[in-house]
Design a protein around this motif. Sequence first.
Motif, PDB file in Angstrom:
ATOM      1  N   THR A 113       0.786  -1.124  -0.097  1.00  0.00           N
ATOM      2  CA  THR A 113      -0.018   0.238  -0.062  1.00  0.00           C
ATOM      3  C   THR A 113       1.031   1.226  -0.033  1.00  0.00           C
ATOM      4  O   THR A 113       1.972   1.121   1.027  1.00  0.00           O
ATOM      5  CB  THR A 113      -0.675  -0.123   1.055  1.00  0.00           C
ATOM      6  OG1 THR A 113      -1.546  -1.384   1.323  1.00  0.00           O
ATOM      7  CG2 THR A 113      -1.742   1.131   1.226  1.00  0.00           C
ATOM      8  N   ARG A 118      -1.165   4.290   3.922  1.00  0.00           N
ATOM      9  CA  ARG A 118      -1.222   3.098   5.071  1.00  0.00           C
ATOM     10  C   ARG A 118      -1.907   3.453   6.224  1.00  0.00           C
ATOM     11  O   ARG A 118      -2.594   2.568   6.661  1.00  0.00           O
ATOM     12  CB  ARG A 118       0.282   2.850   5.178  1.00  0.00           C
ATOM     13  CG  ARG A 118       0.914   1.981   4.263  1.00  0.00           C
ATOM     14  CD  ARG A 118       2.275   1.606   4.550  1.00  0.00           C
ATOM     15  NE  ARG A 118       2.996   1.198   3.235  1.00  0.00           N
ATOM     16  CZ  ARG A 118       4.099   1.062   3.229  1.00  0.00           C
ATOM     17  NH1 ARG A 118       4.817   1.007   4.186  1.00  0.00           N
ATOM     18  NH2 ARG A 118       4.697   0.459   2.092  1.00  0.00           N
ATOM     19  N   TYR A 121      -5.407   2.739   6.066  1.00  0.00           N
ATOM     20  CA  TYR A 121      -5.621   1.379   5.866  1.00  0.00           C
ATOM     21  C   TYR A 121      -5.185   0.500   6.824  1.00  0.00           C
ATOM     22  O   TYR A 121      -4.408  -0.595   6.786  1.00  0.00           O
ATOM     23  CB  TYR A 121      -5.318   0.793   4.426  1.00  0.00           C
ATOM     24  CG  TYR A 121      -5.549  -0.665   4.013  1.00  0.00           C
ATOM     25  CD1 TYR A 121      -6.817  -0.865   3.941  1.00  0.00           C
ATOM     26  CD2 TYR A 121      -4.446  -1.420   4.185  1.00  0.00           C
ATOM     27  CE1 TYR A 121      -6.919  -2.238   3.298  1.00  0.00           C
ATOM     28  CE2 TYR A 121      -4.638  -2.778   3.571  1.00  0.00           C
ATOM     29  CZ  TYR A 121      -6.062  -3.064   3.319  1.00  0.00           C
ATOM     30  OH  TYR A 121      -6.114  -4.297   2.857  1.00  0.00           O
TER      31      TYR A 121
END
Length: 180
Positions: A113, A118, A121
Amino acid sequence: MIGLPGQTLWDLAGDLEFFRLIGADMIGMGPYLPQDGTPIGDQWLARHASESSEQSAQYRTELFELSCRMIALSRITLGDVNISATTALQAINPIGREIALGRGANMLMPILTPTKYRENYQLYQGKPCIDEGHEECRNCLSTRVMFADKDLALFDWGDPPHYERVKLQPEQQHQSPQAQ
């Protein structure tokens, strides 16, 4: 996930049997870590809110050990499949992935990612490596593999020997254990 609320050792044994029956080539499993704002995470956190930090640390140690036992049992029962040492193991033990490599895991997966996304997520609290760039990630993973006394195989195709064996004998792939 290992350690889901209500999960039993029989459930985990059933998971191993399921992986074997479907002829899984790769196993990615790790400890269940609750996340605020999710239904099951909120329930778990509410149930455990009154625990002391000592009790919480004991729970995380037991969860880590159970996760490592599942990795070891996966290696024993499934043989030549790929088994990932997940970042969730590192979230509860700073050298969790290295330990998992020594207990049967044979893969570390980089976080792909983009760094700027990040933080948004995170599947669980305490996810490691969310601020590393791709070079830092590669260096970190290389160091972890060396620390675990394993060989790094960058840029190699990652199919496990199990895949090659099954690909050559597709008629046996989905047979019941009695038929094999």
